[in-house]
Write a protein that holds these residues in place. Structure first.
Motif: not given
Lengths: 301, 386
Positions: A56-57, A60-62, A72-73, B205-207, B216
């Motif tokens: 999830a990390v 990479g960040p948005f 799809v997180h 829906s990520g970090m 958001f």
């Protein structure tokens, strides 16, 4: 592909890189290598459903994403069911020629996501499930999970009290569901890993690949030892490479050399407190579990 | 086409008319007959949908989230403990901006175990960014179910369709079911602009860092504000095509009212009867029905209650230690109104855990509102046993 020289292994791994550099994995991370190889095999028409876990990390960040395929997180305990939902959603829209993958760590698989996983397997949903198992909650800072092996230090089994319970046997539990296909793999046996990735890409129904995934910060090991530790996990019989079809047909994929367990544990600081007696007991446990597996393999051969 | 349907069957038929594509659900009384009917409709081929029979409500909503992210129109249903179990994903669906429709059959929270109605289950989800529509009749359930998908898909927020346990869920009424072709004109197939797309891969829906999370939230908030006008517009459009509208609020016989009682859901029907009786006796009393809890129709409530001397609010729910939840919302809406127009507001709690709200209940609330000498301003319990 390069020409084959007798006695030399030739890897049939696509050159194309789908995952990009710039991801956020730690050096020596087994999970990032697993993903790189998996995406080469799965190809661009892959959806990854990633719950809370290192990946999830790592992705990479948005607004960045290293995966190169749709990601799809999803919530921690929902990898299997989110992938199921994505599969049903794509199917009803007529999009069939793709692989929907739940990609989760051991916490999201063995522990918090176990209920949803069990139900998904029971319904035989058409998804591939990859558990990259680094044997603790590494993303939150090395807390014990039910995948943590007996005797290992973690931040919640600290000091004089390493984990007292053996690792949950995910593969056997999956087999008890009569899952169409479940297998173990490591990044040290690349031909075996890629064959299994192809298998779970190409078949229907629920299929699960359990990949042992070294974690230098969590296992207190050298970044340069990740492949070696993966290989030793197999050769010591700690993590045998095998597969089970329909819960009954066992196949051993690599005959382990039976190297002493100590050769595996000594490369990892998480085991450094173990005494001679502890190691003896660990060896006995590994041998016992191996015997059980060996009997099952013969029984169903 | 008219059919005699229970409230729960009405939900299922509405979902069928809306052509939901993926349903994921888990049984819980009093919701169960919704998903039983849907299972039948799918089995008979009347609804072309994929029904995932999951092992928990948590997975029910997670399955819908996955399917919605893949671009499908999705539906689930639940009650009470099931909705509470979904809570994590209730947030997820809204912040993920997924237009999922969920029918919640209002059931009181345990313990003690109860299957009867009150609103604490759905109202506990107040701050999750879901639209919530409270229905008074089975017809309203049908019409709201169809509207819900359209509104959700425009504002990209999920919608909770709320109906009272048993008073609606298991009570049969004649319901006009719109023809499929007509509904198709009103509600075309869902086309998500952002979804799983192999030609244009995205991570959903990520970090999210400190540099962008608040934005958001801002967009989610703005979408809820937009939902006020969208809900109104969709309701009007529905009215033009099918002849029925509901509004966000409905004032009933409020002209020159000395006192107004505010109600939601099925208690409204009882209150209508009582208001008629009082009006027949020459008393100037009225009724304000609130249909949408989120978006909260602040301006419409202010308009309806402005200058009314006394207002009694019936809450079939309780925020322990504080009072009725609708009363809180209404008081907050009235705070900055000029004092001379601001009514005296009295809060009433009744009907928890499925206890009947009878004409006597409404009579008592009206009496206590009109003659408030012995009435507590903040909170009054009706028919409380010693």
């Amino acid at each position: 592909m390069s020409p084959q020289i007798p006695g030399q292994i030739t890897y049939d791994i696509p050159q194309q890189e789908i995952m990009s550099s710039g991801h956020l994995a730690c050096p020596g991370c087994g999970a990032s290598l697993c993903m790189r190889i998996a995406l080469k095999i799965f190809g661009p028409r892959t959806v990854l459903c990633v719950p809370a876990c290192c990946w999830a990390v790592i992705d990479g960040p948005f607004p960045y994403s290293a995966a190169g395929v749709p990601v799809v997180h999803c919530a921690f305990e929902t990898a299997a069911i989110t992938a199921t939902g994505v599969r049903h959603g794509l199917d009803i829209r007529g999009i069939k020629d793709c692989t929907v993958v739940a990609w989760a760590g051991d916490g999201g698989t063995f522990d918090i996501g176990f209920g949803a996983l069990s139900a998904t397997v029971e319904r035989n949903e058409n998804i591939a499930y990859v558990c990259y198992d680094n044997e603790a909650y590494m993303n939150t800072g090395i807390q014990r999970s039910s995948a943590t092996p007996i005797g290992a230090w973690t931040s919640t089994t600290p000091g004089e009290h390493p984990k007292e319970e053996p690792k949950k046997n995910l593969v056997e539990i999956m087999a008890a569901h009569r899952i169409p296909y479940v297998a173990t793999a490591t990044v040290a046996f690349m031909d075996d890993l890629t064959r299994k990735l192809k298998r779970i890409r190409d078949m229907e129904g629920t299929r699960l690949l359990h990949i042992f995934s070294p974690c230098p910060p969590g296992h207190k090991s050298l970044e340069s030892d990740s492949i070696k530790i993966s290989r030793l996990a197999v050769e010591t019989k700690v993590f045998p490479l095998y597969e089970i079809e329909n819960g009954l047909k066992y196949t051993l994929n690599h005959k382990p050399k039976g190297i002493p367990v100590q050769e595996y544990t000594r490369l990892q600081g998480r085991f450094k407190h173990l005494t001679e007696e502890d190691l003896k007991q660990m060896q006995q446990r590994v041998d016992y579990e191996w015997d059980v597996l060996d009997k099952r393999i013969s029984l169903f051969a | 086409m008219q059919k005699v349907l229970t409230g729960n069957q009405t939900v299922s038929w509405g979902v069928m008319r809306a052509r939901a594509q993926v349903i994921a659900a888990y049984p819980i009384t009093p919701q169960t007959t919704i998903i039983e009917e849907l299972a039948n409709l799918v089995d008979e081929g009347k609804l072309e949908a994929s029904f995932i029979k999951v092992e928990s409500e948590h997975s029910a909503l997670a399955g819908c989230i996955g399917a919605a992210q893949a671009g499908a129109r999705t539906f689930t249903a639940t009650s009470a403990q099931g909705l509470a179990l979904m809570h994590e994903l209730i947030h997820w669906a809204s912040l993920g901006r997924l237009p999922i429709v969920l029918a919640d059959v209002n059931r009181a929270m345990a313990p003690g175990w109860t299957i009867w109605t009150d609103q604490n289950d759905s109202l506990s989800q107040r701050d999750t960014g879901w639209l919530q529509f409270y229905c008074e009749s089975n017809q309203e359930v049908m019409d709201t179910a169809i509207q819900a998908f359209k509104i959700a898909e425009i504002v990209k927020l999920p919608v909770m369709l709320v109906l009272d346990a048993f008073f609606l869920s298991h009570t049969a009424e004649a319901v006009d079911i719109p023809e499929p072709e007509e509904v198709d004109k009103f509600l075309p197939p869902y086309e998500a602009d952002l979804k799983v797309d192999f030609d244009n891969p995205r991570a959903f829906s990520g970090m999210t860092g400190v540099d962008i999370y608040q934005e958001f939230r801002y967009l989610q908030h703005e979408a809820m504000n937009e939902a006020l006008t969208v809900t109104e517009k969709v309701d009007q459009e529905y009215g033009k095509q099918f002849g029925r509208t509901y509004g966000l609020v409905e004032p009933y016989r409020c002209e020159d009212a000395e006192a107004i009682i505010v109600t939601t859901a099925t208690a409204t029907s009882t209150a209508r009867e009582v208001i008629d009786q009082w009006r027949d006796r020459g008393e100037s009393v009225g009724l304000l029905k609130i249909r949408t809890f989120r978006p909260f129709p602040t301006e419409l409530v202010r308009e309806a209650l402005r200058g009314v001397p006394k207002v009694g609010i019936l809450d079939r729910n309780i925020c322990p230690g504080f009072g009725g939840i609708f009363a809180q919302e209404i008081k907050a809406s009235m705070y900055d109104m000029e004092e001379k127009f601001r009514p005296d507001i009295y809060g009433f709690i009744a009907g928890l855990g499925g206890r009947d709200i009878t004409p006597d209940t409404i009579n008592e609330i009206l009496e206590k509102t009109i003659h408030p000498e012995k009435t507590e301003k903040h909170l009054n319990w009706i028919a409380l046993r010693d």
